[in-house]
Design a protein around this motif. Structure first.
Motif, PDB file in Angstrom:
ATOM      1  N   TRP A  85       9.767  -5.975   3.937  1.00 45.76           N
ATOM      2  CA  TRP A  85       8.723  -5.681   4.923  1.00 45.76           C
ATOM      3  C   TRP A  85       7.534  -6.617   4.728  1.00 45.76           C
ATOM      4  O   TRP A  85       6.965  -7.133   5.688  1.00 45.76           O
ATOM      5  N   LYS A  86       7.187  -6.896   3.484  1.00 48.85           N
ATOM      6  CA  LYS A  86       6.094  -7.830   3.192  1.00 48.85           C
ATOM      7  C   LYS A  86       6.447  -9.230   3.700  1.00 48.85           C
ATOM      8  O   LYS A  86       5.632  -9.898   4.342  1.00 48.85           O
ATOM      9  N   ALA A 114       5.531   3.399   4.198  1.00 47.95           N
ATOM     10  CA  ALA A 114       4.711   2.476   5.003  1.00 47.95           C
ATOM     11  C   ALA A 114       5.607   1.523   5.784  1.00 47.95           C
ATOM     12  O   ALA A 114       5.380   1.273   6.974  1.00 47.95           O
ATOM     13  N   ALA A 115       6.638   0.988   5.131  1.00 45.48           N
ATOM     14  CA  ALA A 115       7.558   0.065   5.813  1.00 45.48           C
ATOM     15  C   ALA A 115       8.222   0.778   6.980  1.00 45.48           C
ATOM     16  O   ALA A 115       8.339   0.230   8.086  1.00 45.48           O
ATOM     17  N   ASP A 136       7.124   3.497   8.658  1.00 43.40           N
ATOM     18  CA  ASP A 136       6.200   3.913   9.715  1.00 43.40           C
ATOM     19  C   ASP A 136       5.582   2.727  10.447  1.00 43.40           C
ATOM     20  O   ASP A 136       5.479   2.726  11.667  1.00 43.40           O
ATOM     21  N   GLU A 137       5.189   1.701   9.706  1.00 42.76           N
ATOM     22  CA  GLU A 137       4.566   0.538  10.351  1.00 42.76           C
ATOM     23  C   GLU A 137       5.571  -0.231  11.209  1.00 42.76           C
ATOM     24  O   GLU A 137       5.191  -0.869  12.187  1.00 42.76           O
ATOM     25  N   SER A 138       6.848  -0.164  10.837  1.00 42.78           N
ATOM     26  CA  SER A 138       7.849  -0.947  11.577  1.00 42.78           C
ATOM     27  C   SER A 138       8.520  -0.138  12.686  1.00 42.78           C
ATOM     28  O   SER A 138       9.327  -0.679  13.441  1.00 42.78           O
ATOM     29  N   ARG A 147      12.421  -3.531  12.981  1.00 43.39           N
ATOM     30  CA  ARG A 147      12.368  -2.145  12.519  1.00 43.39           C
ATOM     31  C   ARG A 147      13.139  -2.074  11.201  1.00 43.39           C
ATOM     32  O   ARG A 147      14.236  -2.628  11.093  1.00 43.39           O
ATOM     33  N   HIS A 157       5.293   2.850  -0.482  1.00 43.36           N
ATOM     34  CA  HIS A 157       5.488   1.571   0.223  1.00 43.36           C
ATOM     35  C   HIS A 157       6.677   1.665   1.177  1.00 43.36           C
ATOM     36  O   HIS A 157       6.670   1.055   2.248  1.00 43.36           O
ATOM     37  N   THR A 181       8.194  -8.417  14.054  1.00 45.50           N
ATOM     38  CA  THR A 181       8.805  -7.886  12.824  1.00 45.50           C
ATOM     39  C   THR A 181       9.932  -6.940  13.228  1.00 45.50           C
ATOM     40  O   THR A 181       9.891  -6.346  14.311  1.00 45.50           O
ATOM     41  N   THR A 195      10.300  -2.591   0.403  1.00 52.53           N
ATOM     42  CA  THR A 195       8.890  -2.987   0.330  1.00 52.53           C
ATOM     43  C   THR A 195       8.760  -4.509   0.434  1.00 52.53           C
ATOM     44  O   THR A 195       7.916  -5.040   1.155  1.00 52.53           O
ATOM     45  N   ARG A 252       6.328  -9.351   7.531  1.00 54.69           N
ATOM     46  CA  ARG A 252       4.944  -9.288   8.019  1.00 54.69           C
ATOM     47  C   ARG A 252       4.235 -10.626   7.827  1.00 54.69           C
ATOM     48  O   ARG A 252       3.505 -11.085   8.701  1.00 54.69           O
TER      49      ARG A 252
END
Ligand code: F0G
Length: 351
Positions: free
Chosen positions: A196-197, A254-255, A257-259, A213, A251, A211, A193, A200
């Protein structure tokens, strides 16, 4: 005069601290980013290790703890508490000493490495061994901090994540941009988490062009995120990530899927193989949980899922000295010799 000042001073403008914050630090962060020659050859990629065992208490937890203890002190706390598989408790105990606070730690009975227990003890923590697993310890710690005057310093405390995101900053600052893939072990899922923050934030501000993967790896016996359900009785030799119900589960998803990343699992056998490879071929001694990142990378490479030519960073989260049992187990006993050069030379195969 050129000593690294710790993550709060180095990244002050990117962290939630004020000019008046009473910074509690052991000069954490600024850890080595080491090119990994053997891993690069095996994957056809440019692989680096972010060696977090080089932090003051021997794990990445110090990045979050300098923030958590600074904040607790700022708020006037006299005592802090955490649940831990070992490293968080070692870190909390050390930083509490620096802050003049009392620390209380809750650990799963019989399931934390000796080195970590020794750290908590020597730093004067009040230790309770809980008859349960890490998830039970965290439930207990939350309830105690809700009902008594003691501040919770687990990674459910958002300032912990703020501190830990600085590892991503350091990597981008060293490489000049974000890597293509970032690989790390996943337990309670705070660290994935946090990275990834960090990535970003740097991309949003144009410090990095993109960013990475995010690839997270859990131990097979403790892989709730991979399974999609809580693991009631988690098991693995990698005690640091023996967690069945991660607090930052959502979280982590999210990391992933978003990445465009993955969260997968590695067996204890794969973890131990990577653990030995790191020590014997890269010269980097980590604790077993840390080797889950490298085990995951090797597994993916063997399955043909790693395109060559990429830049990859694996975080190795904790120092091997914390849990040396696995280094000794299965290794040949050293030979005993008299004080005699001829015998020693012969036994060493020099003669
Ligand atoms: N590696 C090590 C060496 C750890 O100690 C931990 C977590 C992890 C990886 C996983 O990081 O929880 O952020 O996903 N240790 C915690 C502790 C649980 O109590 O020391 P995570």
């Amino acid at each position: 005069t050129h000593q690294w000042r710790g993550i709060i001073e180095e990244y002050r403008d990117r962290l939630p601290v004020s000019a008046d914050s009473p910074v509690v630090t052991l000069r954490e962060g600024g850890t080595p980013l080491v090119p990994a020659q053997v891993l690069s050859e095996r994957t056809g990629c440019e692989v680096h290790l972010k060696v977090e065992g080089a932090n003051p208490t021997g794990s990445f937890k110090d990045r979050g703890m300098t923030m958590a203890i600074t904040r607790a002190k700022e708020e006037g706390a006299k005592a802090v508490i955490c649940a831990s598989t070992g490293n968080t408790s070692a870190s909390a105990a050390a930083y509490a000493v620096r802050a003049g606070m009392v620390s209380a730690v809750l650990v799963p009975r019989g399931k934390i490495a000796l080195g970590k227990m020794g750290q908590a003890l020597v730093h004067g923590a009040k230790i309770l061994q809980v008859d349960g697993n890490f998830d039970d310890c965290l439930t207990l710690a939350r309830s105690l901090s809700d009902n008594y005057p003691v501040a919770l310093v687990n990674s459910v405390n958002p300032v912990r994540i703020e501190g830990q995101k600085t590892a991503a900053f350091e990597i981008v600052d060293m490489l000049g941009d974000a890597p293509d893939i970032h690989v790390l072990p996943v337990g309670n899922a705070g660290n994935i988490t946090a990275y990834w923050k960090g990535y970003r934030e740097y991309a949003a501000d144009g410090v990095a062009t993109h960013t990475p993967r995010m690839w997270g790896f859990q131990a097979s016996g403790s892989a709730p995120i991979v399974r999609g359900e809580v693991v009631k009785d988690p098991s693995t030799i990698a005690t640091a990530i023996r967690i069945g119900n991660p607090a930052s589960w959502q979280h982590a998803l999210a990391a992933r899927d978003e990445s465009g990343g993955v969260i997968d699992e590695v067996t204890d056998r794969e973890i131990l193989r990577a653990y030995r490879l790191l020590a014997a071929q890269e010269g980097v001694f980590v604790e077993p949980a840390s080797a889950a990142s490298v085990a995951g990378l090797l597994k993916a490479a063997e399955q043909g899922r790693v395109d060559p030519g990429q830049r990859i960073v694996c975080t190795v989260t904790g120092n091997g000295l914390k849990d040396p049992d696995w280094a000794v187990a299965g290794a040949p006993q050293p030979v005993t010799v008299p004080v005699d050069a001829a015998t020693a030379a012969e036994r060493l195969g020099l003669a």
